[in-house]
Write a protein that holds these residues in place. Structure first.
Motif, PDB file in Angstrom:
ATOM      1  N   PHE A  25      32.995  88.909  55.911  1.00  0.00           N
ATOM      2  CA  PHE A  25      33.976  87.989  55.340  1.00  0.00           C
ATOM      3  C   PHE A  25      34.695  87.241  56.448  1.00  0.00           C
ATOM      4  O   PHE A  25      34.707  87.664  57.601  1.00  0.00           O
ATOM      5  CB  PHE A  25      35.001  88.761  54.491  1.00  0.00           C
ATOM      6  N   GLN A  26      35.293  86.137  56.064  1.00  0.00           N
ATOM      7  CA  GLN A  26      36.171  85.401  56.958  1.00  0.00           C
ATOM      8  C   GLN A  26      37.605  85.779  56.595  1.00  0.00           C
ATOM      9  O   GLN A  26      37.969  85.820  55.416  1.00  0.00           O
ATOM     10  CB  GLN A  26      35.961  83.892  56.793  1.00  0.00           C
ATOM     11  N   TRP A  27      38.435  86.018  57.610  1.00  0.00           N
ATOM     12  CA  TRP A  27      39.792  86.514  57.394  1.00  0.00           C
ATOM     13  C   TRP A  27      40.756  85.358  57.607  1.00  0.00           C
ATOM     14  O   TRP A  27      40.994  84.936  58.735  1.00  0.00           O
ATOM     15  CB  TRP A  27      40.040  87.705  58.317  1.00  0.00           C
ATOM     16  N   LEU A  28      41.307  84.853  56.517  1.00  0.00           N
ATOM     17  CA  LEU A  28      42.039  83.590  56.537  1.00  0.00           C
ATOM     18  C   LEU A  28      43.529  83.764  56.800  1.00  0.00           C
ATOM     19  O   LEU A  28      44.080  83.123  57.679  1.00  0.00           O
ATOM     20  CB  LEU A  28      41.828  82.859  55.201  1.00  0.00           C
ATOM     21  N   VAL A  29      44.193  84.613  56.001  1.00  0.00           N
ATOM     22  CA  VAL A  29      45.642  84.792  56.137  1.00  0.00           C
ATOM     23  C   VAL A  29      45.993  86.254  55.898  1.00  0.00           C
ATOM     24  O   VAL A  29      45.644  86.810  54.855  1.00  0.00           O
ATOM     25  CB  VAL A  29      46.423  83.924  55.121  1.00  0.00           C
ATOM     26  N   LYS A  30      46.705  86.856  56.846  1.00  0.00           N
ATOM     27  CA  LYS A  30      47.213  88.215  56.647  1.00  0.00           C
ATOM     28  C   LYS A  30      48.421  88.147  55.722  1.00  0.00           C
ATOM     29  O   LYS A  30      49.373  87.400  55.987  1.00  0.00           O
ATOM     30  CB  LYS A  30      47.583  88.839  57.988  1.00  0.00           C
ATOM     31  N   LEU A  31      48.395  88.928  54.646  1.00  0.00           N
ATOM     32  CA  LEU A  31      49.407  88.792  53.613  1.00  0.00           C
ATOM     33  C   LEU A  31      50.462  89.897  53.610  1.00  0.00           C
ATOM     34  O   LEU A  31      51.654  89.607  53.517  1.00  0.00           O
ATOM     35  CB  LEU A  31      48.739  88.744  52.233  1.00  0.00           C
ATOM     36  N   TYR A  32      50.025  91.180  53.681  1.00  0.00           N
ATOM     37  CA  TYR A  32      51.009  92.234  53.439  1.00  0.00           C
ATOM     38  C   TYR A  32      50.448  93.592  53.870  1.00  0.00           C
ATOM     39  O   TYR A  32      49.246  93.804  53.772  1.00  0.00           O
ATOM     40  CB  TYR A  32      51.335  92.279  51.940  1.00  0.00           C
ATOM     41  N   PRO A  33      51.323  94.522  54.309  1.00  0.00           N
ATOM     42  CA  PRO A  33      50.853  95.881  54.609  1.00  0.00           C
ATOM     43  C   PRO A  33      50.669  96.676  53.318  1.00  0.00           C
ATOM     44  O   PRO A  33      51.301  96.391  52.301  1.00  0.00           O
ATOM     45  CB  PRO A  33      51.990  96.459  55.452  1.00  0.00           C
ATOM     46  N   VAL A  34      49.809  97.675  53.345  1.00  0.00           N
ATOM     47  CA  VAL A  34      49.550  98.477  52.149  1.00  0.00           C
ATOM     48  C   VAL A  34      49.333  99.933  52.554  1.00  0.00           C
ATOM     49  O   VAL A  34      48.735 100.217  53.591  1.00  0.00           O
ATOM     50  CB  VAL A  34      48.328  97.932  51.375  1.00  0.00           C
ATOM     51  N   ARG A  35      49.846 100.856  51.727  1.00  0.00           N
ATOM     52  CA  ARG A  35      49.668 102.295  51.916  1.00  0.00           C
ATOM     53  C   ARG A  35      48.695 102.804  50.855  1.00  0.00           C
ATOM     54  O   ARG A  35      48.845 102.504  49.673  1.00  0.00           O
ATOM     55  CB  ARG A  35      51.007 103.030  51.750  1.00  0.00           C
ATOM     56  N   PHE A  36      47.705 103.601  51.278  1.00  0.00           N
ATOM     57  CA  PHE A  36      46.754 104.193  50.343  1.00  0.00           C
ATOM     58  C   PHE A  36      47.102 105.669  50.170  1.00  0.00           C
ATOM     59  O   PHE A  36      47.093 106.440  51.143  1.00  0.00           O
ATOM     60  CB  PHE A  36      45.321 104.025  50.861  1.00  0.00           C
ATOM     61  N   VAL A  37      47.415 106.053  48.922  1.00  0.00           N
ATOM     62  CA  VAL A  37      47.947 107.389  48.659  1.00  0.00           C
ATOM     63  C   VAL A  37      47.202 108.060  47.508  1.00  0.00           C
ATOM     64  O   VAL A  37      46.468 107.415  46.747  1.00  0.00           O
ATOM     65  CB  VAL A  37      49.454 107.322  48.311  1.00  0.00           C
ATOM     66  N   PHE A  38      47.426 109.364  47.385  1.00  0.00           N
ATOM     67  CA  PHE A  38      46.932 110.134  46.246  1.00  0.00           C
ATOM     68  C   PHE A  38      48.076 110.328  45.257  1.00  0.00           C
ATOM     69  O   PHE A  38      49.195 110.675  45.656  1.00  0.00           O
ATOM     70  CB  PHE A  38      46.415 111.497  46.704  1.00  0.00           C
ATOM     71  N   ILE A  39      47.798 110.092  43.970  1.00  0.00           N
ATOM     72  CA  ILE A  39      48.784 110.305  42.913  1.00  0.00           C
ATOM     73  C   ILE A  39      48.218 111.330  41.936  1.00  0.00           C
ATOM     74  O   ILE A  39      47.086 111.191  41.467  1.00  0.00           O
ATOM     75  CB  ILE A  39      49.114 108.989  42.181  1.00  0.00           C
ATOM     76  N   THR A  40      49.016 112.347  41.643  1.00  0.00           N
ATOM     77  CA  THR A  40      48.592 113.417  40.739  1.00  0.00           C
ATOM     78  C   THR A  40      49.612 113.565  39.612  1.00  0.00           C
ATOM     79  O   THR A  40      50.701 112.975  39.644  1.00  0.00           O
ATOM     80  CB  THR A  40      48.472 114.756  41.490  1.00  0.00           C
ATOM     81  N   ARG A  41      49.272 114.359  38.609  1.00  0.00           N
ATOM     82  CA  ARG A  41      50.179 114.668  37.506  1.00  0.00           C
ATOM     83  C   ARG A  41      51.200 115.716  37.970  1.00  0.00           C
ATOM     84  O   ARG A  41      50.863 116.683  38.643  1.00  0.00           O
ATOM     85  CB  ARG A  41      49.401 115.219  36.317  1.00  0.00           C
ATOM     86  N   GLU A  66      52.678 117.923  36.280  1.00  0.00           N
ATOM     87  CA  GLU A  66      52.468 119.218  35.630  1.00  0.00           C
ATOM     88  C   GLU A  66      51.532 120.126  36.424  1.00  0.00           C
ATOM     89  O   GLU A  66      51.467 121.332  36.180  1.00  0.00           O
ATOM     90  CB  GLU A  66      51.897 119.009  34.235  1.00  0.00           C
ATOM     91  N   HIS A  67      50.805 119.538  37.366  1.00  0.00           N
ATOM     92  CA  HIS A  67      49.874 120.326  38.173  1.00  0.00           C
ATOM     93  C   HIS A  67      50.531 120.908  39.413  1.00  0.00           C
ATOM     94  O   HIS A  67      49.842 121.469  40.274  1.00  0.00           O
ATOM     95  CB  HIS A  67      48.674 119.469  38.570  1.00  0.00           C
ATOM     96  N   GLY A  68      51.848 120.757  39.502  1.00  0.00           N
ATOM     97  CA  GLY A  68      52.566 121.345  40.628  1.00  0.00           C
ATOM     98  C   GLY A  68      52.859 120.338  41.729  1.00  0.00           C
ATOM     99  O   GLY A  68      52.860 119.132  41.506  1.00  0.00           O
ATOM    100  N   LYS A  69      53.081 120.852  42.928  1.00  0.00           N
ATOM    101  CA  LYS A  69      53.428 120.001  44.061  1.00  0.00           C
ATOM    102  C   LYS A  69      52.282 119.052  44.397  1.00  0.00           C
ATOM    103  O   LYS A  69      51.110 119.393  44.238  1.00  0.00           O
ATOM    104  CB  LYS A  69      53.754 120.861  45.284  1.00  0.00           C
ATOM    105  N   PRO A  70      52.609 117.834  44.842  1.00  0.00           N
ATOM    106  CA  PRO A  70      51.545 116.883  45.201  1.00  0.00           C
ATOM    107  C   PRO A  70      50.757 117.364  46.412  1.00  0.00           C
ATOM    108  O   PRO A  70      51.278 118.110  47.249  1.00  0.00           O
ATOM    109  CB  PRO A  70      52.324 115.599  45.529  1.00  0.00           C
ATOM    110  N   ALA A  71      49.504 116.953  46.477  1.00  0.00           N
ATOM    111  CA  ALA A  71      48.660 117.292  47.621  1.00  0.00           C
ATOM    112  C   ALA A  71      49.177 116.563  48.855  1.00  0.00           C
ATOM    113  O   ALA A  71      49.299 115.338  48.854  1.00  0.00           O
ATOM    114  CB  ALA A  71      47.215 116.918  47.335  1.00  0.00           C
ATOM    115  N   GLN A  72      49.477 117.311  49.908  1.00  0.00           N
ATOM    116  CA  GLN A  72      50.091 116.731  51.094  1.00  0.00           C
ATOM    117  C   GLN A  72      49.194 116.770  52.322  1.00  0.00           C
ATOM    118  O   GLN A  72      49.529 116.205  53.349  1.00  0.00           O
ATOM    119  CB  GLN A  72      51.411 117.455  51.410  1.00  0.00           C
TER     120      GLN A  72
END
Length: 213
Positions: free
Chosen positions: A95-111, A113-119
């Protein structure tokens, strides 16, 4: 978002100095960055890109598609830009990279009710995970050695959370802002979910497959 405006203005003025040919813009329903069926409020990054195209004299409106299809269109149709697109080594030369727009965090989301989140990465490796089809998140997991059999791809973020709610998977993995906004806009209680491990942090761009100078 205000920090982006001087950069975008400088970029657009530079582009105006050259001959700018018409181009298309594609995206998917990825609230808050891009919001389908809301021409009055199409999402923060869509608004910025549409303003940019207006400055270039085209007033191009973004077209919304399922994400995997949007990626295919941008990669194969000349002069077609895509957002919000995460930069990665696998995509760098495709791809060609035209304009940098924004930072992003990739995370795990759980229910909740299943207890503490996976860390920890050791904890999330034991989970069945859902991701958006065509998104970089699948490659991120595979590159880290996650089992392909434990990853389920869904066509939309909302479908991914339906799979989580119905117990088909243990966790959603993807951009934090998009995940939380999807929960909010679909009427789910945020207290029913937990944000866990941030596996990667990256930047999202306006990119294109080919045909841009």
């Amino acid at each position: 978002m205000k920090l982006l405006l001087p950069f975008l203005l400088a970029w657009s003025l530079s582009a105006q100095a050259q001959k700018t040919e018409p181009f298309e813009v594609v995206t998917a329903d990825l609230n808050p960055y891009a919001i389908d069926n809301r021409p009055d409020a199409p999402g923060a990054l869509v608004e910025l890109v549409e303003l940019l195209s207006k400055r270039l004299g085209h007033e191009q409106k973004a077209g919304f598609f399922p994400w995997a299809r949007a990626v295919a269109i941008a990669q194969n149709q000349p002069r077609t830009a895509i957002l919000p697109f995460t930069r990665s080594p696998e995509r760098e030369n495709k791809f060609q990279w035209l304009v940098k727009l924004y930072p992003v965090r990739f995370v795990f989301i759980t229910r909740s009710e299943h207890g503490k989140p996976a860390q920890t990465e050791e904890q999330v490796r034991k989970l069945t995970i859902t991701v958006l089809r065509g998104a970089l998140n699948y490659d991120q997991l595979i590159n880290r050695g996650f089992d392909k059999a434990s990853i389920i791809q869904e066509t939309t973020i909302e479908n991914a959370f339906k799979a989580l709610d119905h117990g088909m998977v243990d966790a959603f993995y993807g951009p934090e802002a998009v995940g939380l906004m999807t929960l909010h806009k679909t009427g789910r209680k945020l207290s029913d979910y937990k944000v866990g491990l941030m596996l990667e942090q990256n930047e999202i761009w306006l990119a294109a497959g080919k045909g841009f100078t």
